[in-house]
Each structure stands twice: as structure tokens, then as C-alpha cells.
Design an enzyme around this catalytic site. Structure first.
Site, short mmCIF file in Angstrom:
data_model
loop_
_atom_site.label_atom_id
_atom_site.label_comp_id
_atom_site.label_asym_id
_atom_site.label_seq_id
_atom_site.Cartn_x
_atom_site.Cartn_y
_atom_site.Cartn_z
N PHE A 305 0.83 -1.20 0.00
CA PHE A 305 0.00 0.00 0.00
C PHE A 305 0.86 1.25 0.00
O PHE A 305 1.86 1.33 0.71
CB PHE A 305 -0.88 0.05 1.26
CG PHE A 305 -1.96 -1.00 1.32
CD1 PHE A 305 -3.23 -0.73 0.86
CD2 PHE A 305 -1.69 -2.25 1.85
CE1 PHE A 305 -4.23 -1.69 0.93
CE2 PHE A 305 -2.67 -3.22 1.92
CZ PHE A 305 -3.95 -2.94 1.46
N ASP A 306 0.46 2.23 -0.79
CA ASP A 306 0.98 3.58 -0.60
C ASP A 306 0.35 4.11 0.69
O ASP A 306 -0.73 3.66 1.08
CB ASP A 306 0.60 4.47 -1.78
CG ASP A 306 1.05 5.89 -1.58
OD1 ASP A 306 2.20 6.10 -1.17
OD2 ASP A 306 0.24 6.81 -1.80
N LYS A 307 1.00 5.04 1.38
CA LYS A 307 0.45 5.54 2.64
C LYS A 307 -0.50 6.71 2.44
O LYS A 307 -1.70 6.61 2.71
CB LYS A 307 1.59 5.97 3.59
CG LYS A 307 1.07 6.50 4.94
CD LYS A 307 2.19 6.99 5.82
CE LYS A 307 2.71 8.34 5.37
NZ LYS A 307 1.74 9.46 5.57
#
Length: 613
Positions: A305-307
Site C-alpha cells: 500500500f501507498d500511505k
């Protein structure tokens, strides 16, 4: 043809007419029922060089007439036509999901041009036009609200069941429902380019693509039919020649085998499941760009996941307000917001929005001065204040030990701090952080339940902030301070351990999304780029549909395997009847069409898979 054949059977039982006349009625019924299939099969043979079920049925019926089994040939035609009708009816159900999407957008809308209101077809509405939407109406065009507030049911696009409050400046989508307030929207896209039109086009394209399992089945079918036709020829020739068996009996068995030679059920076993699953997903706000990605989702073991904007809200919010003086917390916020109102820093915006949400009056500031990357000064209520980073405040006055302790604690938690001070002392701290999405913890737990072994966070943010978020979410591994190319390398290294999905916004993360086994973009309803770059697009701006998408893909794979097994077993059982000479033509047709109907109905079960089981 069924009616004609029924009349012929009744007349035969009655026995009141000459046999040749009744025979003529049977043949007439055969011609009516077999004409279209025969024509279709002939065109397929000429144009594509392929032998399909229509050709095999035609040969079998002609052969049945030649050996005197006219009634049997008539029964084959009737059962074949009935099976095709039932199959077409059930297959139409798989397309209803797309038809229902097409029916969402109104055909006309109330438009205001040059202070005049009139109703226009949606294809005549231009970008920039003002469209008036009354309570209860479907929104006809994509656009932005310029007047009015309401709540909008966006479930048709995003799959979210809870209506979303909308205010001037907010985006709305064609096909969604305005619930309680009148609104005026300025059209942003033409009818052919709006979100729902693009969604329909992409779903139709995805449904037409061949999945991996379908390609394997098609390769098998390419060899299956010629082999069975060859066996049918041997059945007709070998027993009479080698064992002095009756020619008519084994010619009949051979014709029955021809009806088993087309792997109809096997060929449709995969596409009917893929089409049903993709249609169901579209109704629930998940867009699969093809059957191959639907299949790949079932085998995922790692999710990266990107944050910012994916695991978190993507908008900084005030999390802590600490006071060290005679100022009250409301006064601290008011003074800080007053000075920040003259800056353009996103952290200042978070402070101002927090003050407004808490209905705190923001006083007037004078003598404002900004120092880029550090902070600002301003006079509020005749008092000079400093607002900014700890380093900036330390340039003007010493910071008390208790303040330093709180600063270190907040920074360890991944929060950014703003200090307010006058000429003598630090008045207080305001901590700001990009907060996690409300439902993300539950979503990550659900992902682990559906088979995801590792959850990774890839972010360009600093390590302290990343670790703080990771602790809150119980994330297995965190990689921080990454540039876009670093994210690509991280995904490549993860691919060595299994199949990986990368989830981001589809814009900044496009290279990493393209590198992963499956690239998933969220919030795609409002982002054209996300729709184009991702393999799977979550139309809503949240991840709650992700576990559903994986469950759907696993269910799809299971049903495809069931369908393939069913079609092969039924074919094998029917062909086994040739050995004792017990196979009949009508039984062959019933077996073939029955298997096709079974796999179709089994595939339709995917339309009933729900987002919240």
C-alpha cells in the site's frame, strides 16, 4: 418447430392419416428448426474453418433421416432449439448488470442557458452548461455543484450504500441520485465521456477479453472436436467391417457421437463465470479491466500500500492541542489560526479548518511576516506572536524541558508539531497528522482472513511517521523515504516471494502499479488517470471493497473449476454409452445442452456474491 413436431407426434398416435403425410410433417418441422442453426454452422465453417455444434447437429440430423430415424432427428432438432433458447435466456442474466448501468443515466435534463430554463436530451448538453437537479432525481451529467447542498446516493458508481453530503464545489457523477436538496451543477464532461459511460465501456471490454483458464480450455477444445469426430467415423466403420455388426445400428451410434463432439459446456464454462463476476463487481464499485486480473486476484499473497491518501485520509488534521500558559485551548487555536490564515502552508490550513469546525472565532491579524520553511509572525490583539517549527521558535527564545519532552513524544508518534510563542514563552503546541482512514483497520483484518499473508507499506514520507502509522495498523513491513522508482524496485523484490498487488491513487503510483501482478487504484470515480492506469479500479475513495474483490475472484476460480469438471464428467459418461451401443441421439443432445445449462446456471451464482457476507 416444436409446435409442428408436436402435431406430427399427435397425428402419428391417432393413426388417421397416411404415414408418408406424417413423415412430411416431421421433415417440415426439422427444416424449420434446423434452418438457422445449419446456416450459422455453415457460415462458421466457411469463414472461420471451425466445426461447431450447429454443423455437427446438422450432419447428425441429415444422417438420421438417411437411415430412417426421422422421428429421432426431429427430437434432436427440438431439444437442440429448446436448449439454445434456455441457454440464451440464462446468459442474458449475466448481461443485466451492464444493462442496469446503462439505464441509470436520464435521457434528458433541465438546463439553464442565458437565464432561460428548458429541457434538453443529454447528448445535446455541453461542457459548462448549468443543469438543475431536483430532489429525488438522477443526476444526468458529471459536474461540480455551483449552488445548493444535498446528500447524494453514489452506490451505482462507488458501491457505497451510505449517501454522501455534497456542497458547492463538490464533484457529482451522472447516474447517482440526488436525495433531499435542489442543486445546480456545472457540467464538466459530455454524456459520452462521463464516468458511467466510461465505466460501461470498460466493463464490456473486460467481459470480452479471454481469461487465462479460458485460453487453456479453447486450446483443449481445438483438438477435442476433431478427435471425437474421428472416433465417430471409427464407430460407424469398425463394428460392421471387423465384427459383422449391423451397419444401421452403428451408423446411428456414430451420429449420436457427433452430437457429443462439440465441447459446448466446456467452452462456455469459463466466460459465463467471468462475465457474471465482472458484472457483479461493477455493480459493487469494483472495475476489473479483464478476466486475467480477476483470476490473478485469487492468488495474491502480498499487498503493498501507498500511505498518503490510501491508508490515510491524505489531509492533515489537528490531533493534539497542548497549552503551557494562561491561554485556553480555544484561544491558542484562535491566535494560531489567525496568523496561519495569511500563509498557504497545508499545516496552517489544518489548524484553520479545525478552529472553524469547533466554531472558534478567528481574530484579525496585523503585521504578518512569513519565513519560508520556518514559520511566521503576526500581531493579534496587540500582542506579537511567533508560529512555526521548534527550530524556528528556538531562534527567538528558550524552550522549556517539559515542552521538549512533549515535542519528542509527538514526533515519535509520527506527528508534525506547530508551536505558538510570544516574546517570553511557548504558549502551546498544536500537533498535526495525516490520520488513518476510519475503516482501514477492519479492512486489513478482512484481507488477512481472505488469504493475504503480508501487508507492506511503501511511502515517500519519513521513517518516523511511517512507523507510527504502521504501528497503528499492525502492518508487517514498512519502507519509507521512497521515490517513485524506489517503489518500483520494492515491488520487484516482493514479486520474488509471490504474487503482489500494489494499491495507490493511480497517479503518483502508476509505475509501481504497472510493475505489480495486479495494480489497484482507489477513488477512480473522480480520476480519469486511475481508470486508465490500474488493472483493478475501486470506484469509491476507500478500500472496503478490497476483501470483497478477493473473495469474488476466489469464488470465480472455484466455480470455473467446478464447471470444467462438470462438463468433462458429463461428456465422458455420455460417450461411455457408445461401448454397449446404448447411446441415443436425443440423449446425446440432452446431455450436451444439459451440461451447458448446468455450467451457465452455476456461473450465474457469482451474481449473488455480496460485498458484505
Amino acid at each position: 418447430s416444436g409446435t409442428v413436431l408436436l402435431i406430427a407426434f399427435i397425428l402419428k398416435v391417432a393413426g388417421s392419416l397416411p404415414p408418408n403425410f406424417i413423415l412430411g410433417i416431421f421433415i417440415f418441422g426439422i427444416v424449420i428448426g434446423a434452418y438457422l442453426p445449419a446456416k450459422s454452422g455453415l457460415l462458421m465453417l466457411i469463414n472461420a474453418g471451425e466445426i461447431d455444434m450447429n454443423v455437427l447437429m446438422t450432419i447428425a440430423v441429415i444422417g438420421a433421416i438417411a437411415i430412417g430415424e426421422v422421428e429421432e432427428g426431429a427430437m434432436v432438432v427440438f431439444l437442440f432449439s429448446l436448449g439454445n433458447t434456455l441457454q440464451a435466456f440464462t446468459l442474458d442474466k449475466t448481461r443485466k448488470s451492464i444493462v442496469s448501468l446503462m439505464e441509470l443515466t436520464p435521457e434528458q435534463a433541465l438546463v439553464r442557458r442565458d437565464n432561460h430554463e428548458f429541457t434538453l436530451p443529454v447528448d445535446q448538453i455541453k461542457v459548462g452548461d448549468l443543469v438543475i437537479i431536483k430532489p429525488g432525481e438522477r443526476i444526468p451529467m458529471d459536474g461540480r455543484i455551483v449552488r445548493g447542498t444535498s446528500s447524494v446516493d453514489q452506490s451505482s458508481i462507488t458501491g457505497e450504500s451510505i449517501p454522501v453530503d455534497k456542497h458547492p464545489g463538490d464533484e457529482v457523477f451522472a447516474g447517482t441520485i440526488n436525495q433531499r436538496g435542489a442543486m445546480e451543477i456545472q457540467v464538466a464532461k459530455t454524456a459520452k465521456d462521463n464516468t458511467i459511460s466510461r465505466l460501461i465501456a470498460m466493463v464490456e471490454e473486460a467481459q470480452s477479453q479471454r481469461a487465462r483458464s479460458q485460453q487453456l480450455v479453447d486450446r483443449f477444445a481445438k483438438y477435442y472436436t476433431p478427435v471425437v469426430i474421428g472416433l465417430a467415423v471409427l464407430v460407424a466403420v469398425v463394428p460392421p467391417v471387423a465384427f459383422n455388426q449391423p451397419l444401421v445400428k452403428w451408423a446411428y451410434q456414430s451420429l449420436a457421437m457427433l452430437l457429443v463432439a462439440c465441447p459446448c459446456a466446456l467452452v462456455i464454462s469459463t466466460p459465463v463465470s467471468i462475465v457474471s463476476a465482472i458484472g457483479n463487481a461493477a455493480r459493487n464499485g469494483v472495475l476489473f479491466k479483464g478476466g486475467v486480473y480477476l483470476e490473478e486476484m485469487a492468488d495474491l499473497t502480498v499487498m503493498a500500500f501507498d500511505k498518503t491518501g490510501t491508508l490515510t485520509q491524505g489531509q492533515p488534521e489537528v490531533t493534539d492541542v497542548l497549552v503551557y500558559s494562561d491561554l485556553k485551548a480555544e484561544e491558542l487555536l484562535a491566535v494560531t489560526a489567525a496568523i496561519e490564515s495569511r500563509s498557504e502552508h497545508p499545516l496552517g490550513t489544518a489548524t484553520i479548518q479545525h478552529a472553524k469546525r469547533n466554531k472558534i472565532d478567528i481574530p484579525v491579524v496585523s503585521g504578518f511576516d512569513s519565513f519560508t520553511g520556518k514559520g511566521a509572525t503576526g500581531t493579534v490583539n496587540d500582542e506579537l506572536y511567533f508560529v512555526g517549527s521548534p527550530r524556528y521558535i528556538e531562534e527567538h527564545l528558550p524552550v522549556a524541558p517539559e515542552v521538549i519532552d512533549d515535542l519528542q513524544r509527538l514526533q515519535t508518534e509520527g506527528k508534525t508539531v506547530i508551536l505558538l510563542a510570544d516574546k517570553k514563552e511557548v504558549k502551546g503546541i498544536i500537533a498535526v497528522a495525516d490520520t488513518i482512514r476510519p475503516s482501514i483497520i477492519q479492512t486489513l483484518q478482512d484481507l488477512r482472513r481472505v488469504g493475504i499473508k503480508r501487508v507492506i507499506m511503501l511511502t515517500g514520507d519519513n521513517a518516523l511517521t511511517a512507523k507510527a502509522i504502521a504501528r497503528q495498523l499492525n502492518i508487517d513491513e514498512t519502507k519509507a523515504d521512497l521515490l517513485p522508482e524506489d517503489k518500483v524496485e520494492s515491488v520487484k523484490s516482493l514479486l520474488r516471494t509471490g504474487k503482489v498487488a500494489m494499491i495507490g491513487d493511480g497517479v503518483n503510483d502508476a509505475p509501481a502499479l504497472a510493475t505489480a501482478t495486479v495494480g489497484i487504484a482507489m477513488g477512480a470515480a473522480g480520476t480519469d488517470t486511475a481508470l486508465e492506469t490500474a488493472d483493478v479500479a475501486l470506484m469509491a475513495d476507500n478500500l472496503s471493497a478490497l476483501p470483497y474483490a478477493i473473495r469474488l475472484s476466489k469464488k470465480t476460480i472455484a466455480i470455473i473449476r467446478e464447471n470444467i469438471a462438470l462438463s468433462i464428467i458429463i461428456k465422458a459418461l455420455i460417450m461411455a454409452l457408445v461401448i454397449p451401443g446404448m447411446l441415443t441421439m436425443w440423449l446425446a443432445v440432452i446431455g450436451d445442452m444439459g451440461a451447458s445449462l448446468l455450467v451457465t446456471l452455476n456461473g450465474l451464482r457469482l451474481l449473488r456474491v455480496k460485498q458484505n457476507p
